[in-house]
Write an enzyme that holds these catalytic residues in place. Structure first.
Site, PDB file in Angstrom:
ATOM      1  N   GLY A  13     -29.404 -86.931  10.750  1.00  0.00           N
ATOM      2  CA  GLY A  13     -29.338 -85.798  11.660  1.00  0.00           C
ATOM      3  C   GLY A  13     -30.357 -85.822  12.772  1.00  0.00           C
ATOM      4  CB  ILE A  14     -32.279 -83.045  14.315  1.00  0.00           C
ATOM      5  CG1 ILE A  14     -31.103 -82.240  14.886  1.00  0.00           C
ATOM      6  CG2 ILE A  14     -33.497 -82.922  15.227  1.00  0.00           C
ATOM      7  CD1 ILE A  14     -31.343 -80.742  14.917  1.00  0.00           C
ATOM      8  N   GLY A  78     -35.896 -79.436   6.531  1.00  0.00           N
ATOM      9  CA  GLY A  78     -35.619 -78.044   6.200  1.00  0.00           C
ATOM     10  C   GLY A  78     -34.369 -77.933   5.350  1.00  0.00           C
ATOM     11  CB  ILE A  79     -33.290 -76.692   2.348  1.00  0.00           C
ATOM     12  CG1 ILE A  79     -34.461 -75.815   1.888  1.00  0.00           C
ATOM     13  CG2 ILE A  79     -33.497 -78.135   1.960  1.00  0.00           C
ATOM     14  CD1 ILE A  79     -34.621 -75.759   0.380  1.00  0.00           C
ATOM     15  CE1 TYR A 140     -33.014 -73.385   8.042  1.00  0.00           C
ATOM     16  CE2 TYR A 140     -31.895 -71.999   9.645  1.00  0.00           C
ATOM     17  CZ  TYR A 140     -32.473 -73.191   9.305  1.00  0.00           C
ATOM     18  OH  TYR A 140     -32.516 -74.215  10.230  1.00  0.00           O
ATOM     19  N   PRO A 170     -33.557 -75.366  17.763  1.00  0.00           N
ATOM     20  CG  PRO A 170     -33.421 -77.364  16.597  1.00  0.00           C
ATOM     21  CD  PRO A 170     -34.163 -76.067  16.625  1.00  0.00           C
ATOM     22  N   GLY A 171     -30.118 -74.868  18.693  1.00  0.00           N
ATOM     23  CA  GLY A 171     -28.897 -74.120  18.452  1.00  0.00           C
ATOM     24  C   GLY A 171     -27.915 -75.016  17.727  1.00  0.00           C
ATOM     25  CB  ILE A 173     -27.613 -79.935  16.855  1.00  0.00           C
ATOM     26  CG1 ILE A 173     -28.658 -79.045  17.552  1.00  0.00           C
ATOM     27  CG2 ILE A 173     -27.782 -81.394  17.263  1.00  0.00           C
ATOM     28  CD1 ILE A 173     -28.591 -79.030  19.066  1.00  0.00           C
TER      29      ILE A 173
END
Length: 241
Positions: A13-14, A78-79, A140, A170-171, A173
């Site tokens: 991912g990111i 992150g989760i 979260y 981030p929005g 993604i």
């Protein structure tokens, strides 16, 4: 000698896009992640560590600095444990906070002595637009809002040492995980697109670019800030009727 940077959650991912970008920029990257990497990237050393475990996290960062100073940190791991407010449990809140809030603190504490000795450091925390509020994200959103509070507090406390601390929000993604849950062309995906002023999903490389810019030596007068990489969602729908 290549400057070293620690990126958490860089197996996919990111985080993986960040690692690839930083290698291209000339950094030696270490990834802390509980998962194996989706693909190997030359210049990225992967260390398997469960960042929810405080003891493992402290030992992993201590081992890292024994091999040499690390003056840049990207807290990306992150989760998410979606649940309504009625169904959010203390256990879920604690589990999310362990990775999204506790781990960034422990990692910075481990790297801080070298940053202070050098009079230089760059920290980028990856928060989320959900910190502004999102349904079914009590744990979260709370954790990501907490990360923003820590970002601002650290920025003020560490500025005198030449250490900058900023956050990225981030929005939507287009990671592989996001696209599995929201396939292109699906109605729920279109509903998301309809809320984005730029009318498209963001790309992991675009988040990586924002993070890379804040890690740069030349970003020394930017600290305590939150940069939303969201296609304009935090501004609102400027073209709404």
């Amino acid at each position: 000698m290549q400057p070293r940077v620690l990126v958490t959650g860089a197996s996919s991912g990111i985080g993986l896009a960040v690692a690839e970008r930083l290698v291209a920029d000339g950094y030696a990257v270490t990834s802390f992640d509980v998962q194996a990497p989706a693909r190997d990237v030359a210049g990225v050393a992967h260390v398997q560590v469960d960042l929810r475990d405080a003891a493992q996290t402290r030992e992993a960062v201590a081992e890292l600095v024994r091999a040499g100073e690390v003056l840049r940190l990207v807290n990306n791991a992150g989760i998410v444990q979606p649940a309504s407010v009625a169904d959010t449990t203390p256990e879920s809140l604690q589990a999310v906070a362990a990775l999204n809030v506790q781990a960034p603190l422990l990692l910075l504490q481990g790297l801080l002595p070298d940053m202070q000795a050098r009079g230089f450091g760059r920290v980028v925390n990856v928060s989320s637009r959900a910190a502004l509020g999102k349904p079914l994200r009590t744990a979260y959103a709370a954790s990501k809002a907490g990360l923003l509070g820590m970002t601002r507090s650290w920025a003020l406390e560490l500025a005198a040492h030449g250490i900058t601390v900023n956050a990225i929000g981030p929005g939507p993604i287009a990671t592989e995980l996001f696209q599995r849950v929201n396939p292109p062309g699906a109605p729920q995906t279109q509903r998301i697109l309809d809320t984005i002023p730029l009318a498209r999903m963001g790309e992991p490389a675009e988040v990586a670019h924002a993070i890379a810019s804040l890690l740069d030596d030349r970003a020394g007068f930017i600290t305590g800030q939150v940069l939303y990489v969201c296609g304009g969602m935090t501004v609102g729908l400027g073209n709404a009727a």
